[in-house]
Scaffold this motif. Structure first.
Motif, PDB file in Angstrom:
ATOM      1  N   GLN A  74     -31.980 -63.520 -86.866  1.00  0.00           N
ATOM      2  CA  GLN A  74     -32.622 -62.368 -86.200  1.00  0.00           C
ATOM      3  C   GLN A  74     -33.821 -61.969 -87.035  1.00  0.00           C
ATOM      4  OE1 GLN A  74     -30.056 -58.960 -85.673  1.00  0.00           O
ATOM      5  NE2 GLN A  74     -31.551 -57.816 -84.454  1.00  0.00           N
ATOM      6  N   LEU A  75     -34.915 -61.687 -86.369  1.00  0.00           N
ATOM      7  CA  LEU A  75     -36.144 -61.304 -87.071  1.00  0.00           C
ATOM      8  C   LEU A  75     -36.703 -60.064 -86.394  1.00  0.00           C
ATOM      9  CD1 LEU A  75     -38.495 -61.555 -88.974  1.00  0.00           C
ATOM     10  CD2 LEU A  75     -39.303 -63.530 -87.706  1.00  0.00           C
ATOM     11  N   VAL A  76     -36.771 -58.988 -87.141  1.00  0.00           N
ATOM     12  CA  VAL A  76     -37.257 -57.694 -86.660  1.00  0.00           C
ATOM     13  C   VAL A  76     -38.620 -57.479 -87.306  1.00  0.00           C
ATOM     14  CG1 VAL A  76     -36.772 -55.219 -86.536  1.00  0.00           C
ATOM     15  CG2 VAL A  76     -34.867 -56.867 -86.559  1.00  0.00           C
ATOM     16  N   ALA A  77     -39.673 -57.451 -86.497  1.00  0.00           N
ATOM     17  CA  ALA A  77     -41.038 -57.358 -87.025  1.00  0.00           C
ATOM     18  C   ALA A  77     -41.680 -56.065 -86.556  1.00  0.00           C
ATOM     19  CB  ALA A  77     -41.866 -58.549 -86.562  1.00  0.00           C
ATOM     20  N   ALA A 136     -40.882 -56.041 -92.076  1.00  0.00           N
ATOM     21  CA  ALA A 136     -39.982 -56.848 -91.257  1.00  0.00           C
ATOM     22  C   ALA A 136     -38.619 -56.875 -91.916  1.00  0.00           C
ATOM     23  CB  ALA A 136     -40.519 -58.265 -91.096  1.00  0.00           C
ATOM     24  N   ALA A 137     -37.624 -57.276 -91.124  1.00  0.00           N
ATOM     25  CA  ALA A 137     -36.286 -57.526 -91.648  1.00  0.00           C
ATOM     26  C   ALA A 137     -35.767 -58.769 -90.958  1.00  0.00           C
ATOM     27  CB  ALA A 137     -35.361 -56.339 -91.391  1.00  0.00           C
ATOM     28  N   ALA A 138     -34.956 -59.532 -91.668  1.00  0.00           N
ATOM     29  CA  ALA A 138     -34.405 -60.755 -91.100  1.00  0.00           C
ATOM     30  C   ALA A 138     -32.968 -60.941 -91.534  1.00  0.00           C
ATOM     31  CB  ALA A 138     -35.233 -61.966 -91.526  1.00  0.00           C
ATOM     32  N   ARG A 139     -32.187 -61.523 -90.640  1.00  0.00           N
ATOM     33  CA  ARG A 139     -30.868 -62.042 -90.984  1.00  0.00           C
ATOM     34  C   ARG A 139     -30.975 -63.549 -90.969  1.00  0.00           C
ATOM     35  NH1 ARG A 139     -26.644 -59.955 -86.775  1.00  0.00           N
ATOM     36  NH2 ARG A 139     -25.399 -61.386 -88.006  1.00  0.00           N
ATOM     37  N   GLN A 177     -24.283 -65.535 -95.234  1.00  0.00           N
ATOM     38  CA  GLN A 177     -25.224 -64.696 -94.500  1.00  0.00           C
ATOM     39  C   GLN A 177     -26.109 -63.991 -95.517  1.00  0.00           C
ATOM     40  OE1 GLN A 177     -22.759 -62.263 -91.742  1.00  0.00           O
ATOM     41  NE2 GLN A 177     -23.954 -63.353 -90.218  1.00  0.00           N
ATOM     42  N   ILE A 202     -29.640 -61.218 -95.893  1.00  0.00           N
ATOM     43  CA  ILE A 202     -30.490 -60.221 -95.229  1.00  0.00           C
ATOM     44  C   ILE A 202     -31.710 -59.997 -96.102  1.00  0.00           C
ATOM     45  CG2 ILE A 202     -30.633 -57.826 -94.461  1.00  0.00           C
ATOM     46  CD1 ILE A 202     -27.487 -58.049 -94.245  1.00  0.00           C
ATOM     47  N   PHE A 234     -35.536 -57.897 -96.373  1.00  0.00           N
ATOM     48  CA  PHE A 234     -36.545 -56.931 -95.934  1.00  0.00           C
ATOM     49  C   PHE A 234     -37.874 -57.332 -96.561  1.00  0.00           C
ATOM     50  CE2 PHE A 234     -32.722 -54.677 -94.958  1.00  0.00           C
ATOM     51  CZ  PHE A 234     -33.048 -53.830 -93.914  1.00  0.00           C
ATOM     52  N   PHE A 235     -38.943 -57.207 -95.771  1.00  0.00           N
ATOM     53  CA  PHE A 235     -40.285 -57.590 -96.213  1.00  0.00           C
ATOM     54  C   PHE A 235     -41.269 -56.450 -95.953  1.00  0.00           C
ATOM     55  CE2 PHE A 235     -38.200 -61.438 -94.640  1.00  0.00           C
ATOM     56  CZ  PHE A 235     -38.440 -62.361 -95.637  1.00  0.00           C
ATOM     57  N   PHE A 240     -30.448 -59.250 -99.752  1.00  0.00           N
ATOM     58  CA  PHE A 240     -29.047 -58.850 -99.873  1.00  0.00           C
ATOM     59  C   PHE A 240     -28.173 -60.045 -99.487  1.00  0.00           C
ATOM     60  CE2 PHE A 240     -31.381 -54.979 -99.014  1.00  0.00           C
ATOM     61  CZ  PHE A 240     -30.832 -54.073 -99.899  1.00  0.00           C
ATOM     62  N   TRP A 241     -27.058 -60.171-100.208  1.00  0.00           N
ATOM     63  CA  TRP A 241     -26.090 -61.236 -99.968  1.00  0.00           C
ATOM     64  C   TRP A 241     -24.728 -60.594 -99.772  1.00  0.00           C
ATOM     65  CZ3 TRP A 241     -27.769 -66.258 -99.556  1.00  0.00           C
ATOM     66  CH2 TRP A 241     -29.090 -66.492 -99.952  1.00  0.00           C
ATOM     67  N   PRO A 242     -24.433 -60.131 -98.564  1.00  0.00           N
ATOM     68  CA  PRO A 242     -23.149 -59.458 -98.328  1.00  0.00           C
ATOM     69  C   PRO A 242     -21.995 -60.451 -98.279  1.00  0.00           C
ATOM     70  CG  PRO A 242     -24.424 -59.551 -96.300  1.00  0.00           C
ATOM     71  CD  PRO A 242     -25.293 -60.157 -97.369  1.00  0.00           C
TER      72      PRO A 242
END
Lengths: 142, 142
Positions: free
Chosen positions: B81-84, B91-94, B105, B107, B109-110, B124-126
């Motif tokens: 998933q890419l949120v721009a 942006a944020a990406a999974r 998985q 995560i 943030f840019f 992040f590495w959940p």
């Protein structure tokens, strides 16, 4: 909530990013205030909540409301970063959740429907860990 | 890369979201291909990389390149998933990162600078965890 919409009902306002941002801000403001009517108003009826780390899923507004109402602890939440994507009708947020002396970072991904109601929420709760060896020559700690 | 810019050099194209999206896609494509020249081209000179879980920070393109070049394992990455956010230049990406049989998985943030080069990366590495008791009446497992 939208200025114009195409035949599918999809909002076509150029300001979709601001709308998505406002929806996520309203979600957190209502949750933080325990204003469950306002919180419910931000959600799609068929909202789906996912916790990939524990592989838990909650379907529907009624259950998701109960989950939040029953959530234990006197927690407070502060938005640290909010990434809103009007074109993609999605958002991501970093929050700081505090409960007493406990501090947790949380990450949330959202999608919204045509009425800019929250359709999916995917939460992550990353835990602290010690850095692996071998990169001390490149990193600083904070 | 931008159509127009204001006096500060900040891009004012209405298509900022597509530009931010393209920058993050280029970052992952180059990293996945180990094309370090292409990877470096996506980064601001003073890029800052943060790992909040281990409180590690890497400053500057040269060190961040070395960190990626030296990263162990034959890993592969797929954007889930890419949120721009063009307005917010972020942006944020999974992603799903695989290395042999291991699946993680991640995560990300840019933020990007005025030239749409990546200025900050926060990863992040959940980890997986077992669900707490008390909400079985609301959740399903998957």
């Amino acid at each position: 909530m939208t200025d114009t919409a195409d035949k599918s009902g999809r909002a076509t306002t150029p300001n979709g990013t601001a709308e998505v941002r406002a929806a996520v801000e309203a979600y957190w403001a209502a949750a933080g205030a325990r204003d469950w009517d306002a919180f419910a108003a931000t959600l799609a009826d068929d909202v789906v909540y996912d916790l990939p780390q524990s592989r838990e899923r909650i379907r529907g507004k009624e259950r998701y409301l109960r989950f939040n109402q029953e959530y234990p602890g006197d927690w407070r939440v502060r938005i640290e970063q909010l990434v809103a994507d009007g074109e993609g009708r999605q958002a991501a947020a970093r929050t700081l959740v505090t409960a007493g002396t406990e501090r947790m970072q949380a990450i949330h991904f959202f999608t919204v429907d045509a009425e800019v109601r929250i359709a999916t929420v995917t939460d992550f709760w990353p835990e602290a860990y010690e850095p692996p060896a071998g990169r001390e020559h490149l990193v600083e700690r904070y």
